[in-house]
Design a protein around this motif. Structure first.
Motif, PDB file in Angstrom:
ATOM      1  N   ASP A  99       0.826  -1.206   0.000  1.00 43.64           N
ATOM      2  CA  ASP A  99       0.000   0.000   0.000  1.00 43.64           C
ATOM      3  C   ASP A  99       0.862   1.257   0.000  1.00 43.64           C
ATOM      4  O   ASP A  99       0.534   2.239  -0.678  1.00 43.64           O
ATOM      5  N   TYR A 100       1.968   1.235   0.722  1.00 39.84           N
ATOM      6  CA  TYR A 100       2.881   2.377   0.747  1.00 39.84           C
ATOM      7  C   TYR A 100       3.421   2.659  -0.655  1.00 39.84           C
ATOM      8  O   TYR A 100       3.413   3.804  -1.107  1.00 39.84           O
ATOM      9  N   THR A 157       2.059   1.786  -3.476  1.00 43.22           N
ATOM     10  CA  THR A 157       0.942   2.226  -4.315  1.00 43.22           C
ATOM     11  C   THR A 157       0.629   3.692  -4.070  1.00 43.22           C
ATOM     12  O   THR A 157       0.435   4.464  -5.024  1.00 43.22           O
ATOM     13  N   GLN A 158       0.583   4.100  -2.809  1.00 42.33           N
ATOM     14  CA  GLN A 158       0.283   5.496  -2.487  1.00 42.33           C
ATOM     15  C   GLN A 158       1.382   6.427  -2.992  1.00 42.33           C
ATOM     16  O   GLN A 158       1.093   7.531  -3.469  1.00 42.33           O
ATOM     17  N   LYS A 159       2.656   6.004  -2.878  1.00 49.12           N
ATOM     18  CA  LYS A 159       3.752   6.826  -3.392  1.00 49.12           C
ATOM     19  C   LYS A 159       3.631   6.992  -4.905  1.00 49.12           C
ATOM     20  O   LYS A 159       3.848   8.079  -5.435  1.00 49.12           O
ATOM     21  N   ARG A 191       0.833   6.823  -6.716  1.00 53.82           N
ATOM     22  CA  ARG A 191      -0.313   7.693  -6.995  1.00 53.82           C
ATOM     23  C   ARG A 191       0.032   9.151  -6.719  1.00 53.82           C
ATOM     24  O   ARG A 191      -0.354  10.043  -7.484  1.00 53.82           O
ATOM     25  N   LEU A 192       0.758   9.401  -5.648  1.00 55.15           N
ATOM     26  CA  LEU A 192       1.161  10.760  -5.327  1.00 55.15           C
ATOM     27  C   LEU A 192       2.109  11.307  -6.380  1.00 55.15           C
ATOM     28  O   LEU A 192       1.987  12.452  -6.814  1.00 55.15           O
TER      29      LEU A 192
END
Length: 59
Positions: free
Chosen positions: A31-32, A34-36, A38-39
């Motif tokens: 998830d980390y 993935t979020q990086k 997306r950001l």
């Protein structure tokens, strides 16, 4: 060390708990990443984070 008739239950419980912890760590790591990503995609499209600015830069 003799755990008596509950040896298999205790070993299975510890194994299950360890498996859950490993899965949670893997989930958080995925998830980390993935979020990086997306950001990074948002920032490349021109959207910037408000937290990236200094307090004196805000209107």
């Amino acid at each position: 060390m003799d755990l008596g008739p509950y040896t298999s239950f205790i070993a299975t419980s510890y194994l299950a708990a360890a498996l859950v912890v490993v899965l949670l760590i893997a989930w958080i790591a995925i998830d980390y990443r993935t979020q990086k990503a997306r950001l990074r995609a948002l920032e490349e499209s021109g959207i910037s984070r408000r937290s990236g600015r200094a307090a004196t830069d805000m209107p």
